[in-house]
Design an enzyme around this catalytic site. Structure first.
Site, mmCIF file in Angstrom:
data_model
loop_
_atom_site.group_PDB
_atom_site.id
_atom_site.type_symbol
_atom_site.label_atom_id
_atom_site.label_comp_id
_atom_site.label_asym_id
_atom_site.label_seq_id
_atom_site.Cartn_x
_atom_site.Cartn_y
_atom_site.Cartn_z
ATOM 1 N N ASP A 174 -23.479 11.089 103.822
ATOM 2 C CA ASP A 174 -22.380 11.902 104.341
ATOM 3 C C ASP A 174 -21.302 11.887 103.257
ATOM 4 O OD1 ASP A 174 -19.976 12.751 105.492
ATOM 5 O OD2 ASP A 174 -20.514 12.008 107.477
ATOM 6 N N TYR A 177 -13.609 21.354 104.888
ATOM 7 C CA TYR A 177 -12.191 21.568 105.224
ATOM 8 C C TYR A 177 -11.273 20.492 104.658
ATOM 9 C CZ TYR A 177 -14.170 18.886 109.166
ATOM 10 O OH TYR A 177 -14.877 17.993 109.933
HETATM 11 C C1 LIG Z 1 -17.180 11.312 107.276
HETATM 12 C C2 LIG Z 1 -17.201 12.369 108.324
HETATM 13 N N1 LIG Z 1 -18.365 12.729 108.874
HETATM 14 C C3 LIG Z 1 -18.425 13.677 109.830
HETATM 15 C C4 LIG Z 1 -17.286 14.315 110.276
HETATM 16 C C5 LIG Z 1 -17.387 15.328 111.384
HETATM 17 O O1 LIG Z 1 -17.466 16.598 110.927
HETATM 18 P P1 LIG Z 1 -17.625 17.860 111.903
HETATM 19 O O2 LIG Z 1 -16.443 17.841 112.798
HETATM 20 O O3 LIG Z 1 -17.642 19.002 110.946
HETATM 21 O O4 LIG Z 1 -18.883 17.736 112.638
HETATM 22 C C6 LIG Z 1 -16.050 13.994 109.703
HETATM 23 C C7 LIG Z 1 -14.821 14.676 110.134
HETATM 24 O O5 LIG Z 1 -13.727 14.433 109.697
HETATM 25 C C8 LIG Z 1 -16.004 12.986 108.711
HETATM 26 O O6 LIG Z 1 -14.849 12.608 108.153
#
Ligand SMILES: Cc1ncc(COP(=O)(O)O)c(C=O)c1O
Length: 437
Positions: free
Chosen positions: A236, A261
Site C-alpha cells: 500500500d 488524493y
Molecule cells: C494507507 C492508506 N490505505 C488506504 C486508505 C483508504 O483509501 P480509500 O479511502 O481510497 O479506500 C488510506 C486513506 O487515507 C490510507 O492512508
C-alpha cells in the site's frame, strides 16, 4: 542538513499511552514568544533554503493562500490546471460531444493512460498500472488475486500477513479476503515481515509508509524476503506515492495499490490505482471481474474472458470526471523528478524537526517519526497532550495539519508547494499555542 535531536520514540510506537506533558515551565506571561537568536537564525536559514529551492516555482501551479497547509498527506491542494480542464470536460466533452467522448475524448482508455502517468512516479514501466475505484477496493482485488496466484504454487499457503499498524481498511479487507480464500490473517509488525514470512504465507500486505507515524518501511528488503519464502507481497503506497521513489519494477514488487488524493493532488475521492507486475498479469484472476476488464467488453458475452494486461484490474465504468481531474493534476509532474521531490521532502522534515526543537518548550511534544532518513516518509507526527485542542487552535491560526487519536499531531510536507519559511512559521505557531496553554 543535520538531523534533529528532538526526542524520538522507538520504531512503530503506538500512540496509545499518554505522554508526560510539561517538563519545563512555559513563560510567565502568555503570548507569542520572541524569537531566540537561534530562532531568528532559523528564519534566515529558511529564507536562504527557499531561495535555493529548485522546486520553488511549482507552488504557483497550485491554488493556495496564506494558510500554511501541512495536510497534503490527507488531501493535496488544488492544482491550477484542474478547474479549466474540468470545465472543458463538462461543457464540451460531456455537454456537446456526449457519448462520442468515450472514443473521441479518450474516456474509455483513461484508466490505463492515467495509470501509466502514475506508474512513472512509482517506477513502473507502462502497461502495469490501472486507475480506478478506491484504494480499499483495490486492496481487495490485489489481495485475493495474490492469494490465488500463491495457492497455485501450493494449496498449503493459507496465511495472509498484515502489517499490524496498517491503515484500518487494509486490515478489514484482508480479513474478508482471508475468509473467502480459506486463509487466516496473521498481524505482524511491518519490520518483522521478513522473519515472519514462511512456507504457509500466501501474501504479505504491507504499508510502505505508516499513515500515523510517518515511518518508511523497507520495501526492497521485505519484498526480497517474501519472495525467498515463495509468497507474494502487496504494498500500500498511499503515503509514499508522489513523496519518494518507490521503485516497483526495480524491486520486483508483485502488486501495489494506492490513492491519488494525497501527494498526487488528484482531489477529494480521486480514483485510486492498482499495479500488477507484468509477470503476474496472465495469472491475475480478479475477484471483481466486471465488464470493463473483459477482453471484448462490447461483445456482451455471457461468459467472462479477461482482457490482457493492466486492463484486467478494471471493474466497471470509470468515474470520468474525477479521473480527468486527476489527469490534469498530474501535469505538474511533467518536469519534476521524484528524486528532487524526495530530497526536498527530507530537507523539509529535517528543518521542521529542528525548528520544533528550537521553538517549542522542551518536553511538550515528542516525535514518533524516525529521525533516520531511510525510515522517514514525508510527514512528521508529534505526540502531544491535548493534541485535538492543539490542532484545532493551530488551524484557527492558519496552520493546517491534522490530529489522529488519541494524541498525535500530524504534519504532512508536500515538496511541490511547501516552503521552508512556512515550516519555520508553523513550528513558531505551534510553540505559541503550547506556551499559551
Ligand atoms: C494507507 C492508506 N490505505 C488506504 C486508505 C483508504 O483509501 P480509500 O479511502 O481510497 O479506500 C488510506 C486513506 O487515507 C490510507 O492512508
Amino acid at each position: 542538513m543535520s538531523e534533529t535531536t528532538i526526542p524520538t520514540e522507538s520504531a512503530g510506537a503506538e500512540p496509545t499511552e499518554p505522554e508526560p506533558t510539561v517538563t519545563r515551565p512555559g513563560p510567565a506571561e502568555p503570548g507569542p514568544a520572541e524569537p531566540s537568536p537561534a530562532g531568528a537564525a532559523l528564519a534566515d536559514e529558511a529564507a536562504a533554503l527557499d531561495a535555493a529551492d529548485p522546486l520553488r516555482a511549482k507552488r504557483d501551479a497550485f491554488t493556495l493562500d496564506d494558510t500554511i497547509y501541512l495536510d497534503g498527506n490527507s488531501l493535496g491542494a488544488l492544482p491550477r490546471a484542474v478547474p479549466p480542464r474540468l470545465a472543458d470536460v463538462v461543457a464540451r466533452e460531456w455537454g456537446r460531444l456526449r457519448i462520442r467522448s468515450w472514443d473521441e475524448s479518450g474516456w474509455w482508455t483513461a484508466p490505463e493512460r492515467i495509470g501509466d502517468r502514475v506508474g512513472r512516479l512509482l517506477g513502473a514501466a507502462p502497461g502495469q498500472v490501472v486507475v480506478g475505484d478506491s484504494t480499499s477496493v483495490n486492496v481487495f482485488k490485489a489481495v485475493v488475486a495474490a492469494v490465488r496466484i500463491a495457492q497455485e504454487r501450493g494449496a498449503h499457503r493459507d496465511q495472509i500477513l498484515v502489517d499490524e499498524s496498517t491503515f484500518p481498511t487494509d486490515g478489514y479487507i484482508a480479513e474478508s479476503a482471508a475468509r473467502m480464500t480459506g486463509c487466516t490473517v496473521r498481524p505482524v509488525a511491518a519490520g518483522d515481515v521478513p522473519t515472519a514470512v514462511g512456507s504457509r504465507t500466501a501474501v504479505a500486505l504491507v504499508n510502505h509508509v505508516d499513515y500515523r507515524t510517518g515511518r518508511l518501511h523497507d520495501l526492497p528488503g521485505t519484498t526480497a524476503a517474501v519472495h525467498a519464502a515463495g509468497a507474494l507481497v502487496v504494498w500500500d503506497v498511499c503515503h509514499s506515492a508522489g513523496a519518494l521513489p518507490v521503485g516497483l519494477d526495480a524491486h520486483g514488487v508483485d502488486l501495489a495499490v494506492g490513492c491519488t488524493y494525497k501527494y498526487l493532488n488528484g482531489g477529494p475521492g480521486a480514483p485510486a490505482y492498482l499495479y500488477v507486475a507484468r509477470a503476474h498479469q496472465p495469472r491475475f484472476d480478479s475477484p471483481l471481474p466486471g465488464w470493463n476488464s473483459h477482453a471484448d467488453p462490447f461483445g456482451m458475452a455471457s461468459a467472462y474472458t479477461p482482457a490482457d494486461g493492466a486492463v484486467r484490474g478494471r471493474v466497471g465504468t470509470p468515474d470520468i470526471l474525477s479521473m480527468l481531474a486527476l489527469e490534469a493534476a498530474l501535469e505538474v509532474w511533467d518536469d519534476v523528478t521524484i528524486e528532487d521531490v524526495r530530497a526536498k521532502s527530507l530537507a523539509l522534515t529535517d528543518f521542521f524537526l529542528r525548528c520544533v526543537e528550537d521553538h517549542v518548550p522542551a518536553g511538550r511534544v515528542r516525535s514518533i517519526t524516525p529521525a533516520a532518513h531511510a525510515e522517514r516518509g514525508s510527514q512528521v507526527a508529534l505526540r502531544c497532550a491535548e493534541a485535538g485542542e492543539v490542532m484545532a487552535e493551530l488551524v484557527r491560526r492558519g496552520v493546517v495539519g491534522d490530529f489522529r487519536r488519541p494524541d498525535v499531531l500530524r504534519f504532512g510536507f508536500t515538496p511541490l508547494y511547501t516552503g521552508f519559511a512556512e515550516v519555520e512559521r508553523a513550528a513558531r505557531v505551534l510553540a505559541d499555542v503550547l506556551e499559551e496553554g
